[in-house]
Design a protein around this motif. Sequence first.
Motif, short mmCIF file in Angstrom:
data_model
loop_
_atom_site.label_atom_id
_atom_site.label_comp_id
_atom_site.label_asym_id
_atom_site.label_seq_id
_atom_site.Cartn_x
_atom_site.Cartn_y
_atom_site.Cartn_z
N LEU A 1 0.86 -1.17 0.00
CA LEU A 1 0.00 0.00 0.00
C LEU A 1 0.90 1.22 0.00
CD1 LEU A 1 -2.91 1.14 0.34
CD2 LEU A 1 -2.53 1.02 2.81
N SER A 2 0.68 2.12 -0.94
CA SER A 2 1.52 3.31 -0.97
C SER A 2 1.21 4.18 0.24
CB SER A 2 1.32 4.10 -2.26
OG SER A 2 0.15 4.89 -2.18
N LEU A 3 2.22 4.88 0.72
CA LEU A 3 2.02 5.77 1.86
C LEU A 3 1.08 6.91 1.50
CD1 LEU A 3 5.57 5.88 3.44
CD2 LEU A 3 3.55 4.66 4.24
N ARG A 4 1.12 7.37 0.26
CA ARG A 4 0.19 8.43 -0.17
C ARG A 4 -1.26 7.96 -0.05
NH1 ARG A 4 0.90 10.99 -5.62
NH2 ARG A 4 -0.83 12.09 -4.70
N THR A 5 -1.52 6.72 -0.46
CA THR A 5 -2.87 6.17 -0.35
C THR A 5 -3.27 6.02 1.11
OG1 THR A 5 -2.63 5.02 -2.46
CG2 THR A 5 -4.37 4.24 -0.99
N LEU A 6 -2.36 5.53 1.93
CA LEU A 6 -2.64 5.37 3.35
C LEU A 6 -2.95 6.72 4.00
CD1 LEU A 6 -2.82 3.67 5.92
CD2 LEU A 6 -0.34 3.91 6.14
N VAL A 7 -2.14 7.73 3.70
CA VAL A 7 -2.37 9.05 4.28
C VAL A 7 -3.70 9.63 3.80
CG1 VAL A 7 -1.48 11.43 4.34
CG2 VAL A 7 0.06 9.51 4.70
N ALA A 8 -4.05 9.39 2.54
CA ALA A 8 -5.34 9.85 2.03
C ALA A 8 -6.48 9.17 2.78
CB ALA A 8 -5.45 9.58 0.53
N LEU A 9 -6.37 7.87 3.03
CA LEU A 9 -7.41 7.16 3.79
C LEU A 9 -7.53 7.72 5.20
CD1 LEU A 9 -6.68 3.49 2.68
CD2 LEU A 9 -8.71 4.86 2.09
N LEU A 10 -6.40 8.00 5.84
CA LEU A 10 -6.42 8.56 7.18
C LEU A 10 -7.12 9.92 7.19
CD1 LEU A 10 -2.79 7.72 8.38
CD2 LEU A 10 -4.90 6.43 8.81
N ASP A 11 -6.87 10.72 6.15
CA ASP A 11 -7.51 12.03 6.04
C ASP A 11 -9.01 11.89 5.78
OD1 ASP A 11 -7.51 14.93 5.78
OD2 ASP A 11 -7.78 14.58 3.63
N ILE A 12 -9.37 11.05 4.85
CA ILE A 12 -10.79 10.85 4.50
C ILE A 12 -11.59 10.37 5.71
CG2 ILE A 12 -12.36 9.34 3.18
CD1 ILE A 12 -10.13 9.41 0.95
N LEU A 13 -11.02 9.42 6.43
CA LEU A 13 -11.75 8.78 7.53
C LEU A 13 -11.49 9.44 8.88
CD1 LEU A 13 -11.09 5.16 6.31
CD2 LEU A 13 -13.24 6.43 6.15
N ASP A 14 -10.63 10.47 8.89
CA ASP A 14 -10.29 11.18 10.11
C ASP A 14 -9.93 10.19 11.21
OD1 ASP A 14 -9.86 13.37 11.78
OD2 ASP A 14 -11.94 13.36 12.50
N CYS A 15 -8.94 9.35 10.91
CA CYS A 15 -8.52 8.32 11.85
C CYS A 15 -7.01 8.23 11.89
CB CYS A 15 -9.16 6.98 11.49
SG CYS A 15 -8.56 6.26 9.94
N ALA A 16 -6.50 7.37 12.75
CA ALA A 16 -5.08 7.13 12.88
C ALA A 16 -4.73 5.78 12.25
CB ALA A 16 -4.68 7.14 14.36
#
Length: 93
Positions: free
Chosen positions: A53-68
């Motif tokens: 999983l790319s870190l960019r995708t992971l960071v986008a998911l964290l932003d979208i879902l407002d989670c850690a």
Amino acid sequence: MTGGPDYRWRLREVMAARGLFSTTALRPLLAERGIGLSPSQVYRLVAEKPERLSLRTLVALLDILDCAMDDLIEPLPSRAGRRGGPGRSRRPG
């Protein structure tokens, strides 16, 4: 199969807790953050445990879902019963 580290991917659970119940709802949210995935890639991301999983995708998911990160990725104890390194704590199992 080795007794190496494993994890539980909780994306579907976190999405549901945030009111996102379909993979099609996630795709435009990713696109808004510059992550262009096909419908089948988004489906696999939600429905399967990703090995890469790319870190960019992971960071986008964290932003979208407002989670850690630990909301999405739950480390599981290794089958070999290895101990964590110095300074690492293990959850009681």
